[in-house]
Each structure stands twice: as structure tokens, then as C-alpha cells.
Design a protein around this motif. Structure first.
Motif, PDB file in Angstrom:
ATOM      1  N   SER A 600      -8.284   8.803  -7.398  1.00  0.00           N
ATOM      2  CA  SER A 600      -7.661   8.236  -8.602  1.00  0.00           C
ATOM      3  C   SER A 600      -6.136   8.240  -8.468  1.00  0.00           C
ATOM      4  N   VAL A 601      -5.582   9.277  -7.858  1.00  0.00           N
ATOM      5  CA  VAL A 601      -4.129   9.338  -7.640  1.00  0.00           C
ATOM      6  C   VAL A 601      -3.692   8.225  -6.706  1.00  0.00           C
ATOM      7  N   GLN A 602      -4.458   8.001  -5.636  1.00  0.00           N
ATOM      8  CA  GLN A 602      -4.123   6.935  -4.682  1.00  0.00           C
ATOM      9  C   GLN A 602      -4.166   5.566  -5.352  1.00  0.00           C
ATOM     10  N   ARG A 603      -5.185   5.351  -6.194  1.00  0.00           N
ATOM     11  CA  ARG A 603      -5.274   4.069  -6.902  1.00  0.00           C
ATOM     12  C   ARG A 603      -4.080   3.879  -7.822  1.00  0.00           C
ATOM     13  N   ARG A 604      -3.715   4.948  -8.539  1.00  0.00           N
ATOM     14  CA  ARG A 604      -2.584   4.849  -9.461  1.00  0.00           C
ATOM     15  C   ARG A 604      -1.282   4.576  -8.708  1.00  0.00           C
ATOM     16  N   GLN A 605      -1.108   5.226  -7.562  1.00  0.00           N
ATOM     17  CA  GLN A 605       0.102   4.999  -6.765  1.00  0.00           C
ATOM     18  C   GLN A 605       0.162   3.578  -6.235  1.00  0.00           C
ATOM     19  N   GLN A 606      -1.004   3.067  -5.823  1.00  0.00           N
ATOM     20  CA  GLN A 606      -1.036   1.684  -5.343  1.00  0.00           C
ATOM     21  C   GLN A 606      -0.685   0.717  -6.464  1.00  0.00           C
ATOM     22  N   GLU A 607      -1.228   0.998  -7.648  1.00  0.00           N
ATOM     23  CA  GLU A 607      -0.922   0.131  -8.791  1.00  0.00           C
ATOM     24  C   GLU A 607       0.558   0.200  -9.146  1.00  0.00           C
ATOM     25  N   GLU A 608       1.120   1.407  -9.082  1.00  0.00           N
ATOM     26  CA  GLU A 608       2.538   1.554  -9.399  1.00  0.00           C
ATOM     27  C   GLU A 608       3.405   0.835  -8.385  1.00  0.00           C
ATOM     28  N   ARG A 609       2.996   0.972  -7.084  1.00  0.00           N
ATOM     29  CA  ARG A 609       3.763   0.271  -6.046  1.00  0.00           C
ATOM     30  C   ARG A 609       3.660  -1.229  -6.217  1.00  0.00           C
ATOM     31  N   SER A 610       2.440  -1.694  -6.518  1.00  0.00           N
ATOM     32  CA  SER A 610       2.236  -3.125  -6.708  1.00  0.00           C
ATOM     33  C   SER A 610       3.000  -3.623  -7.926  1.00  0.00           C
TER      34      SER A 610
END
Length: 690
Positions: A600-610
Motif C-alpha cells: 500500500s505504501v508503494q502504491r501511494r508513493q507511485q500515485e504521489e510521484r505520478s
């Protein structure tokens, strides 16, 4: 790769007992070797031999690289640092002894140059000033000032702030001391770095920082650690030290376990095959022996005709040849015999949960807790359960947080429920209040505000990382004989399951090592019959083999568990929910295991980066459009923001200036649509800049 060191047939005995023998290993440049083994297997002794501080009983150590290019962070603090009351910064700067000594000389000169007696003597002052200048030039050539900055930067990154640099090193906590010693060795230029238990007392965040820092280290690394995940993430090879030698396995901890399991399966298969062959040979030998005796008896009878006697003698001779051949085959098989696989000397016990038929074991409702230094923390404590229950410790005093002020609020409105069957891991950096939360659960501390409800049928078994509840004045055997109905034989059997055998059972608990005290504390849980286990660092001081047993025992436990642990692999394999403390008074519950949380942290970081990239692109487009309008190059008739503009270096260079000019610059005879667009652009950019 370049060979840095080579060990051949190394052996070491201590007081007539062989610690290890036939140890062979090779250290190559760029390798990251994890040295593992049971407690007492001689890992630190081997390191001392490698560093030349101890001599082997047998064997040789070849050093292709001089020891001045090696560095070693010991498991224990340097007594010299503790006795001389060196400051934190002084200990950290000792990583480079040459620069540390030169810095001390410069400090001495600076003090002398301010001495009134020397100031009155021009000749002495000039002479000392010249010497000071020479030393200063030498210090600059060695990049001494850059080294000072590097040390301070390393301390800051590892969580030792400037406010701690001037205090005595001896006043730090165990985790802080480990960080300072790490800062010292990580700022030294070495080609072989040896770390003995570098993860002791470190929180998860710091361990992850250390992993990343050591991955960037370009020299060879040899480290001892009982943290399985640290070994798994960092090691390129695992070296297992046993009394009979050393075996090296390529890869991290998971690969090591796979190799060990494969070895065990292979050994079991070979043992079974050899046992079948042995039984077949023994049966053949038995039959040939019977045939030989039969033929020999028949040939010796007086009434047999000569030709019949000759036949039996020939048959006996043939059988005796086959008999001898089978005997030789059995001898060869015995010489190549594979031992029956046996589990190593390890803990052997199970924990049975007490009955609990309710749903919710305990509940925190808007719980606040603060440390008030004007009052004794003991005044807020509730009496613990009696010793006979072998559950909660007696007279346990809660220590003040090192971060607390006159009234530091550690929790501010924490609410959650603990349900039957939960495996809850409490996580957070050191100092965020994990142990305090556990003691609030136990009732050893009272909340300053809010409520904690416990089910009437709740029975708690508590393992404290401080191990303060053990009866230190008793022997292990006597501590069990106090239990009702306990016989001496039963007590010795139980102690044997926890690896206390023979004379060990008569050891006074207060004299035990920390690993032995951990095992003694586990015995208390064994008798508890708890339906809730509250465990504060249960695998501290235990070797990897013991950690795996504890993990297996806890996985089989049918009750509820609340766990605080820096053992990330234990948390990963055991926890089904995570309660995360942020150090600012709040706690967040994640209903899932560690793998799911990391995903979930990785998904959130990807979304934030995107999302961040898209926002940057949009802002650049808005700034480019505004720059064009203010320069008078845009067609006012087109207006709006419907057109797409390429993001260019020109836009990046002019965007901020254009935004500032928008308030003051006017366009001659602007159209209404142009003014409206400029205003719209300014509003959009203002939203981005908030």
C-alpha cells in the motif's frame, strides 16, 4: 576480485574445550559476508583472531591487505571511551585516528596561543604560531575540515542531533551508542569493514538507513547479525560457523535456509539409502555364513563318498569368497557412512492459550498519556499481579522518556480495539512509546485521560525486554520447585527443553547471560496459561536458530498476541494487524500484514510521484502561457487554456519571473479575453504555490 584475507584450518580452544576447528574462509573485495552461528559458537573470537587481537590454537590467517585498511565496530563499547568520559562527538571522530589526533594537537595549540604568559613572549608566541600553521596546513591537506563535516552529517543522518554532541558518550542509551559507533566507522576510508552486531538496539527506520548506507559501501564487508531480514537484504554470502568448521552459502538468509533444507533432504535420502544397503549386505553375509557352515559340515561327514565331499568343499570355498566380498562392501559403506539427520541443540516447547470466549479482549477509548516530571511515575502505577501467577512483573518502574519535557504528551487520543485471534504488531521509531503502550494495556500505567476496558476473563502473559521480573536471587531449578506440585524430575525435564541441562539448572538467574535470561523468561510464559501474550522484544539476545523456534511457537499459539519487535522477519510472518505510532501522540491502525502494508505504501508513493509530475507539468504550462501573454506574443483572440504548450527549458527559466510581473505589467490595448485569461492564470498558479 582481489583477495583481502584467507583463513586456513583455523582452530581455537578455551580452557581445554575446542570452540571451533577446521575453519576455512576467504574474503574478497566487494563481498558482503554475514557470519552466523549459535550463541557461544565463537563468532567474536574469530573476528578477534582476524584482527590480530587474539591468536589461534591452530591454523593461519593471511592478510593480503594491511590492518590499517581494516576497521572493526565491536559489539561492546570501548571501555576507554566510557572511563575517560569522552563526548559523543569525540567518540564519533575517532573513526579516523590520524585526523582525530591531529585535531587534538590543533586544539592544544589554540589553547596555548590564548595563554597570557605565551602572549607576553613574542618569540614563544611566534614559534608556536608557526608550529600551529604547519599542523593546520597538514590538516587541510588531509581534508580534515571536510572530515569534520562528514562526521557531523553522518551523526545527523543516523539520528544523533547536535544537541547530543557535547554530552558524555556514557550517558547515551544502548541504541544511541550503537549509532555513534556506526557513524565513527562509516566515515573512515577502509577496504574491509567488520561489524559485530551493528543492528543491536536500532529501530526499523535506522536499520533500513544502515542497509542502504552499507549497500553503497565499496569495500568488503564482514558482519555478525541475528537480524534475519538484515542478513537477507544485505549479504552476498552467509558463512555459518559451527564447532566442526565453516560452510559458506551464496546469497542472503532465504537462500541460506533453502540450502540448509536441501542439505537436510539430501542427507535424509542418503541415510535411508545407506541403511537399506547396509541391511541388504548384513542379510547376505548372514546367508553366506549359514551356507558356509552347512557346506563345511556336509564335507566333513565320514560316510560321504569322495566325490560328494569334494563338491561340498568347492561350494564352501565359493561361498566363503562371496562372504568376504560382502564383508568388504560393508566396511566401505561404513567408512562412507552418512549420519542420521538430527536437529541441532534447540528450544523445544509449546505455549497453550487459556480459554477465552469473548470477542473483544481490551479497548482503548481516547487514551491520553503524558510524563509529568514534577510527579513520580510510580504514583500512576497500579499494583501488578503476584509472582505465583508468573505473569506480570512485580515492582516494575516505568522510566521517563529521554525526550520528555515537564509534561510531554506521548499519546493524544489513541483509540482501538483488540479482538480475539488478533496478531497485533505495535510499530514506530525508538521513543514513540511502544513499551509505554504495552504497560498501559497491562495496567501498570494509568492513562492521564480516556479509558482502557479489559475483559473480565482476560489473562495476560507479559515478556518484558528489560527482563526485570525474573527472581534473580534464585537458581533456575529452585524457581520452578516453588510451583505447586512441581517435582525435581519434572523441573529438570522442563529446563532441558529450554536448553538448561546438567549443572546449568543450578545457575543463579542473576548471573545468566542475556540470552539465557531470555530463555528463563520464556519458561514463565510456558506456565502462564494466558489468552493474551504481550511481548516486548521477545527475540532480543537470541541467536537465529532460537528466533526461528520462537517464531514457530508463536505461529502455533491459539490465543491473541500483541508484539513489539525490531525483528522484521518475525513481524512479517506473525502480525495480521499493525498499530503504527508516529511519535506525535497519534496511532494509526492498518488491518493487514506487513507485506500488504508495504504494498500500500508503494502504491501511494507511485500515485504521489505520478500526481506530482502531472502537477509540475501543468504548472509549467500555465507559467509558459503567462510568460507569452505578458511578452505580448500570444494571440489575444485565441485566449483560454484549451491549447497545449510544450514544456521547455525556456518556460522553466521564465516561469517565476513571469508570475511576479503579472501584477505590474500591462499590455497595450488589451482585449477583455486577454485580461480574463491573465487573471485566470494567476489564480491557477496561486493554487499551486499555496
Amino acid at each position: 576480485m582481489t583477495t583481502i584475507a584467507r583463513v586456513r584450518n583455523l582452530a581455537k580452544d578455551w580452557k581445554g574445550r575446542m570452540i571451533f576447528e577446521q575453519v576455512n574462509m576467504q574474503v574478497e573485495s566487494g563481498e558482503r559476508l554475514a557470519l552466523i552461528g549459535l550463541n557461544g559458537s565463537g563468532k567474536t573470537t574469530l573476528i578477534r583472531i582476524l584482527m590480530g587481537e587474539e591468536y589461534p590454537t591452530e591454523g593461519t590467517v593471511e592478510r593480503m591487505l594491511p590492518l590499517e585498511h581494516w576497521d572493526w565496530m565491536r559489539q561492546q563499547e570501548d571501555e576507554e571511551d566510557l572511563q575517560q568520559e569522552r563526548t559523543v562527538l569525540e567518540v564519533a571522530r575517532q573513526g579516523k585516528r590520524e585526523l582525530w589526533s591531529l585535531r587534538a594537537v590543533l586544539d592544544h595549540y589554540e589553547q596555548q596561543l590564548n595563554d597570557p604568559d605565551i602572549l607576553q613572549s613574542t618569540d614563544r608566541y611566534n614559534e608556536m604560531l608557526q608550529q600551529y600553521g604547519t599542523r593546520m596546513e597538514q590538516y587541510e591537506q588531509l581534508d580534515g575540515f571536510q572530515w569534520e563535516v562528514d562526521v557531523e552529517k553522518q551523526l545527523t543522518q543516523i539520528g544523533i542531533g547536535e544537541e547530543l554532541w557535547a554530552i558524555p558518550y556514557s550517558s547515551l542509551s544502548g541504541g544511541q551508542k550503537t549509532r555513534v559507533r556506526l557513524a565513527a566507522v562509516l566515515t573512515r576510508d577502509t577496504r574491509l569493514l567488520i561489524l559485530d552486531e551493528p543492528t543491536n538496539h536500532l529501530d526499523i527506520e535506522t536499520m533500513e538507513w544502515l542497509e542502504q548506507r552499507l549497500r553503497e559501501y565499496t569495500g568488503a564487508l564482514l558482519f555478525v547479525s541475528h537480524d534475519r531480514e538484515f542478513v537477507d537484504r544485505l549479504a552476498t554470502s552467509v558463512c555459518e560457523l559451527t564447532p566442526s568448521g565453516m560452510t559458506t552459502y551464496k546469497g542472503g538468509y532465504r537462500e541460506y535456509r533453502q540450502h540448509k533444507e536441501q542439505e537436510l533432504r539430501t542427507q535424509e535420502a542418503m541415510y535411508k539409502k545407506q541403511e537399506q544397503q547396509r541391511k541388504a549386505l548384513e542379510e547376505s553375509i548372514r546367508r553366506y555364513h549359514e551356507w558356509f557352515n552347512k557346506a563345511h559340515d556336509a564335507a566333513g561327514k565320514q560316510n560321504e563318498v569322495k566325490i560328494t565331499a569334494s563338491y561340498y568343499k568347492a561350494k564352501a570355498k565359493k561361498n566363503i569368497s562371496r562372504y568376504h566380498a560382502k564383508e568388504k562392501a560393508l566396511e566401505r559403506l561404513e567408512a562412507e557412512r552418512v549420519d542420521k539427520p538430527r536437529a541441532g541443540d534447540q528450544l523445544h516447547f509449546e505455549l497453550e492459550a487459556g480459554e477465552f470466549k469473548g470477542r473483544t479482549l481490551l479497548e482503548f477509548k481516547n487514551v491520553h498519556f503524558d510524563y509529568d516530571l514534577n510527579r513520580n511515575a510510580a504514583d500512576r502505577q497500579l499494583p501488578s499481579k503476584p509472582v505465583e501467577q508468573m505473569m506480570l512483573p512485580n515492582n516494575s518502574q516505568h522510566r521517563h522518556s529521554p525526550h520528555s519535557s515537564a509534561a510531554a504528551e506521548l499519546f493524544a487520543g489513541v483509540s482501538f480495539q483488540l479482538e480475539r485471534g488478533d496478531r497485533l504488531a505495535v510499530t514506530g521509531a525508538n521513543g514513540t512509546g511502544k513499551t509505554t503502550l504495552l504497560r498501559l494495556m497491562l495496567g501498570q500505567l494509568k492513562p492521564s485521560q480516556g479509558e482502557i476496558h479489559r475483559h473480565p476473563a482476560l489473562q495476560i502473559g507479559y515478556f518484558s525486554q528489560e527482563l526485570e521480573s525474573l527472581p534473580t536471587e534464585l537458581t533456575l531449578l529452585d524457581s520452578l520447585l516453588l510451583l505447586p506440585g512441581m517435582t525435581r524430575t519434572e523441573a529438570q525435564t522442563i529446563l532441558g527443553c529450554f536448553l538448561f541441562r546438567r549443572e546449568d539448572v543450578h545457575k543463579v538467574i542473576g548471573t545468566l547471560s542475556m540470552g539465557e535470561k531470555c530463555r528463563a523468561a520464556l519458561i514463565r510464559l510456558y506456565f502462564g496459561g494466558a489468552n493474551l501474550l504481550v511481548l516486548d522484544e521477545p527475540t532480543n539476545y537470541l541467536d537465529i536458530a532460537a528466533q526461528e523456534v520462537i517464531e514457530s511457537v508463536l505461529q502455533s499459539y491459539s490465543g491473541t498476541i500483541v508484539l513489539v519487535s525490531h525483528d522484521r522477519m518475525l513481524v512479517r510472518r506473525l502480525a495480521t494487524r499493525l498499530l503504527m505510532l508516529d511519535g506525535k501522540g497519534q496511532a494509526a491502525m492498518f488491518n493487514g500484514n506487513m507485506d500488504e502494508y508495504e504494498q500500500s505504501v508503494q502504491r501511494r508513493q507511485q500515485e504521489e510521484r505520478s500526481g506530482g509530475k502531472q502537477a509540475d507539468d501543468k504548472r509549467l504550462l500555465l507559467e509558459l502561457r503567462l510568460a507569452q501573454l505578458m511578452a505580448g506574443s500570444a494571440d489575444s483572440a485565441t485566449g483560454g487554456l484549451s491549447a497545449e504548450y510544450p514544456v521547455s527549458q525556456t518556460a522553466k527559466g521564465t516561469n517565476k519571473q513571469a508570475g511576479r510581473q503579472a501584477e505590474n505589467v500591462s499590455v497595450s490595448n488589451p482585449s477583455l479575453s486577454l485580461v480574463q485569461e491573465i487573471r485566470q492564470l494567476r489564480r491557477e498558479l496561486e493554487r499551486f504555490n499555496r
